[in-house]
Design an enzyme around this catalytic site. Structure first.
Site, PDB file in Angstrom:
ATOM      1  N   ASP A  97      -1.487 -12.384   1.703  1.00  0.00           N
ATOM      2  CA  ASP A  97      -1.775 -12.620   0.103  1.00  0.00           C
ATOM      3  C   ASP A  97      -0.441 -12.888  -0.432  1.00  0.00           C
ATOM      4  O   ASP A  97      -0.183 -11.773  -1.271  1.00  0.00           O
ATOM      5  CB  ASP A  97      -1.572 -11.076   0.281  1.00  0.00           C
ATOM      6  CG  ASP A  97      -2.710 -10.781  -1.776  1.00  0.00           C
ATOM      7  OD1 ASP A  97      -3.468 -12.061  -1.958  1.00  0.00           O
ATOM      8  OD2 ASP A  97      -2.734  -9.806  -1.557  1.00  0.00           O
ATOM      9  N   ILE A 150       3.528   1.889 -11.558  1.00  0.00           N
ATOM     10  CA  ILE A 150       4.253   1.386 -12.213  1.00  0.00           C
ATOM     11  C   ILE A 150       3.563  -0.290 -12.068  1.00  0.00           C
ATOM     12  O   ILE A 150       3.603  -1.162 -12.340  1.00  0.00           O
ATOM     13  CB  ILE A 150       5.859   0.928 -11.411  1.00  0.00           C
ATOM     14  CG1 ILE A 150       5.406   0.682  -9.901  1.00  0.00           C
ATOM     15  CG2 ILE A 150       7.100   1.850 -12.079  1.00  0.00           C
ATOM     16  CD1 ILE A 150       6.569  -0.336  -9.370  1.00  0.00           C
ATOM     17  N   ALA A 151       2.139  -0.011 -10.838  1.00  0.00           N
ATOM     18  CA  ALA A 151       1.450  -1.146 -10.924  1.00  0.00           C
ATOM     19  C   ALA A 151       0.008   0.297  -9.608  1.00  0.00           C
ATOM     20  O   ALA A 151       0.130   0.974  -9.632  1.00  0.00           O
ATOM     21  CB  ALA A 151       1.793  -1.275  -9.273  1.00  0.00           C
ATOM     22  N   ALA A 207      -4.237  -0.764  -8.476  1.00  0.00           N
ATOM     23  CA  ALA A 207      -4.705  -1.846  -7.635  1.00  0.00           C
ATOM     24  C   ALA A 207      -5.846  -1.019  -7.475  1.00  0.00           C
ATOM     25  O   ALA A 207      -6.615  -0.342  -8.219  1.00  0.00           O
ATOM     26  CB  ALA A 207      -4.310  -2.657  -6.588  1.00  0.00           C
ATOM     27  N   SER A 208      -6.652  -1.696  -6.621  1.00  0.00           N
ATOM     28  CA  SER A 208      -8.839  -1.381  -6.562  1.00  0.00           C
ATOM     29  C   SER A 208      -8.272  -0.675  -5.303  1.00  0.00           C
ATOM     30  O   SER A 208      -9.011   1.135  -6.293  1.00  0.00           O
ATOM     31  CB  SER A 208      -9.023  -2.191  -6.213  1.00  0.00           C
ATOM     32  OG  SER A 208      -8.286  -2.677  -4.720  1.00  0.00           O
ATOM     33  N   ALA A 241      -5.406   1.564  -3.992  1.00  0.00           N
ATOM     34  CA  ALA A 241      -3.760   2.385  -3.966  1.00  0.00           C
ATOM     35  C   ALA A 241      -3.207   2.296  -5.884  1.00  0.00           C
ATOM     36  O   ALA A 241      -3.543   1.096  -6.375  1.00  0.00           O
ATOM     37  CB  ALA A 241      -3.071   1.724  -3.445  1.00  0.00           C
ATOM     38  N   GLN A 242      -2.074   3.041  -5.743  1.00  0.00           N
ATOM     39  CA  GLN A 242      -0.904   2.672  -7.337  1.00  0.00           C
ATOM     40  C   GLN A 242       0.367   2.833  -6.709  1.00  0.00           C
ATOM     41  O   GLN A 242       0.929   3.694  -5.173  1.00  0.00           O
ATOM     42  CB  GLN A 242      -1.246   3.213  -8.229  1.00  0.00           C
ATOM     43  CG  GLN A 242      -1.420   5.065  -8.069  1.00  0.00           C
ATOM     44  CD  GLN A 242      -1.917   5.841  -9.167  1.00  0.00           C
ATOM     45  OE1 GLN A 242      -2.415   5.229 -10.098  1.00  0.00           O
ATOM     46  NE2 GLN A 242      -0.510   6.903  -8.999  1.00  0.00           N
ATOM     47  N   VAL A 243       0.899   2.558  -6.889  1.00  0.00           N
ATOM     48  CA  VAL A 243       2.366   2.378  -6.341  1.00  0.00           C
ATOM     49  C   VAL A 243       4.148   3.330  -7.046  1.00  0.00           C
ATOM     50  O   VAL A 243       3.636   3.174  -9.184  1.00  0.00           O
ATOM     51  CB  VAL A 243       2.938   1.118  -6.057  1.00  0.00           C
ATOM     52  CG1 VAL A 243       4.984   1.205  -5.946  1.00  0.00           C
ATOM     53  CG2 VAL A 243       2.390   0.238  -5.212  1.00  0.00           C
ATOM     54  N   LYS A 286       3.566   4.354  -2.446  1.00  0.00           N
ATOM     55  CA  LYS A 286       2.526   3.796  -3.023  1.00  0.00           C
ATOM     56  C   LYS A 286       1.711   4.804  -2.004  1.00  0.00           C
ATOM     57  O   LYS A 286       1.524   5.301  -1.147  1.00  0.00           O
ATOM     58  CB  LYS A 286       1.673   2.799  -1.695  1.00  0.00           C
ATOM     59  CG  LYS A 286       0.965   2.114  -2.198  1.00  0.00           C
ATOM     60  CD  LYS A 286       0.377   0.339  -1.327  1.00  0.00           C
ATOM     61  CE  LYS A 286      -0.880  -0.158  -1.228  1.00  0.00           C
ATOM     62  NZ  LYS A 286      -1.166  -1.213  -0.860  1.00  0.00           N
TER      63      LYS A 286
END
Length: 509
Positions: free
Chosen positions: A290, A132-133, A135-136, A138-140, A155
């Site tokens: 962040d 569902i997401a 990034a540089s 990892a992913q979720v 994650k």
């Protein structure tokens, strides 16, 4: 640090920046001096044909960073927290790197989970979604815990990301060394310290147990804060390369239309975001580093929910007091006190003129306070403050950079909800609350009580220390050690502290 790989990687970097058109943009953003511009051209232009193409639909710098891979993308994200280095425009552009990479396959994600947790995904989860997401690093995935039936977020680190990161970070150190060598003026910004910070951040993110621990600590610190929530870590389903937390329902702060459609009070929400961030950062010294729109949700019960704990900041108690005094000084337009705080903390060299510094600070604050609420900006104030402190010889305070940058990001989140928000009036209650609790008589008593606690731990040693002192004092002159055991002022200070400690102890009896 300076092996052939690093030189080749810098050549490839320069060539990619030349090929994508990012070189001129990047050099202008950091206001690079001539020697660095020349070196960048030497490392890039002759080898332009070796550079990576990237995605032509992206802006030049983002195109170059995404082409060079995850470590560069992550470094770009970190630089988005340093507008003092890359400028406000470039910092804003680099924030677009949050979700810059495509996801990796479900097959690889499930293999990582099985290897880390020792069971198949089907045994651990009764449902497991597509990414569902991404990034540089990892992913979720959204999943259902088979043991408890609750919905969770899983994650998973990208396969091989550690090796890729370690390969590139050494080249970053080499580049930082070159920048400091050929541009002495850049040393104020501490390029190698920037890489140190980058490495520490990514090292933590490459071990999801560290991020899980940060999430758990943040949750523990804030669990009694009304209107704010942090998902719980599911420790049995977490390891070095996999982290599982409770799923957080709600609308992301980036979707203002959805927030408005559910009837959220955007003005109240805007104020709460600012005050919550400041209250937690000043009270605990441990804050979310962040806190952009994508990492905040509004839960169905109205709580603000924080997500993604890979970048967390920490500042000690003394620095928090200094920062609060600087903020309250600006809020009260007491520029003399702001100047005194800088000198007292050692931020500005003692040989500088405090009155001239106070006048320079007034030149920062007054033009901003003279504007209407829609134009009063923390980002603008910090940009001017960096210019002033540089003129007076103040080195960049690395421990405050992340806090200051996050404050700018949180301000941006608040303004997206309420463009007419008055930043200073919104921040005032949280800062004044901290000042009342930490700079008044109660704070003095509390500090003395803590001093007593420290001294009490050395209680069993005090008789021996006193006896040794008396023996040394009564030695013949020729046998005495050179110089006193402690200087006179130290004994006076110890006497004052002990006297105060005894007063506190007697008052408690």
């Amino acid at each position: 640090m300076r092996g052939p790989h690093n030189i080749w990687r810098l050549i490839q970097t320069g060539a990619t920046f030349e090929r994508t058109g990012a070189m001129d943009v990047a050099l202008e953003a950091v206001d690079a001096p001539r020697p660095l511009r020349a070196i960048a051209r030497i490392l890039g232009w002759p080898f332009k044909w070796l550079g990576l193409k990237g995605d032509p639909s992206q802006p030049p710098v983002l195109r170059a960073l995404t082409a060079l891979g995850p470590a560069y993308i992550k470094f770009g994200q970190i630089l988005s927290t340093r507008p003092d280095i890359v400028g406000d425009t470039m910092a804003a552009e680099l924030k677009m790197l949050q979700d810059a990479l495509p996801p990796f396959s479900d097959h690889l994600a499930k293999a990582e989970i099985e290897k880390e947790l020792g069971h198949s995904v089907d045994e651990l989860f009764s449902s497991f979604s597509q990414p569902i997401a991404a990034a540089s690093l990892a992913q979720v995935h959204k999943a259902t815990d088979a043991a408890t039936g609750r919905t969770v977020a899983v994650k998973v680190l990208r396969p091989g990301i550690e090796r890729a990161f370690l390969r590139d970070v050494d080249a970053f150190y080499f580049a930082a060394w070159m920048i400091e060598t050929f541009s002495p003026s850049s040393r104020r910004l501490k390029p190698q310290a920037v890489i140190d910070h980058f490495r520490s951040v990514v090292d933590a993110e490459l071990d999801l147990r560290t991020e899980a621990a940060a999430a758990a600590e943040f949750r523990s610190n804030t669990e009694k804060d009304e209107g704010f929530a942090v998902p719980e870590v599911i420790w049995p389903l977490s390891s070095r390369r996999v982290m599982t937390l409770d799923w957080a329902d709600g609308e992301k702060f980036g979707d203002v239309a959805a927030l408005r459609a559910r009837g959220a009070d955007l003005v109240e929400l805007s104020n709460r975001v600012i005050q919550m961030f400041l209250r937690v950062a000043l009270r605990d010294g441990f804050f979310h580093g962040d806190m952009h729109q994508g990492n905040l949700k509004l839960a169905p019960n109205g709580d603000i929910v924080a997500l993604d704990f890979g970048i967390m900041g920490r500042i000690d108690a003394y620095t928090r007091r200094v920062y609060a005094e600087i903020l309250i000084g600006f809020l009260r337009r007491d520029y003399r006190r702001v100047a005194e705080v800088h000198f007292e903390a050692g931020y500005v060299p003692p040989d500088r003129d405090i009155d001239a510094f106070a006048q320079a600070l007034r030149s920062v604050g007054e033009p901003i306070f003279g504007q209407d609420s829609t134009q009063i900006s923390m980002a603008r104030l910090l940009a001017h403050l960096f210019d002033v402190t540089e003129r007076f010889g103040m080195e960049t305070r690395t421990e405050l950079i992340l806090l200051q940058r996050t404050m700018v990001v949180v301000e941006g989140v608040a303004r997206s909800l309420n463009p007419a928000m008055n930043m200073w009036e919104t921040a005032r209650p949280a800062v004044e609350e901290y000042i009342r609790n930490n700079l008044g008589p109660r704070a003095v008593v509390r500090d003395l009580a803590r001093t007593v606690q420290v001294l009490s731990r050395f209680g069993p040693l005090l008789p021996t220390m006193a006896e040794d002192l008396l023996i040394r004092t009564n030695q013949p002159v020729k046998d005495k050690p050179q110089g006193p055991l402690l200087p006179g002022w130290a004994w006076i200070g110890i006497g004052v502290v002990l006297g105060a400690a005894m007063t506190i102890l007697l008052a408690g009896l």
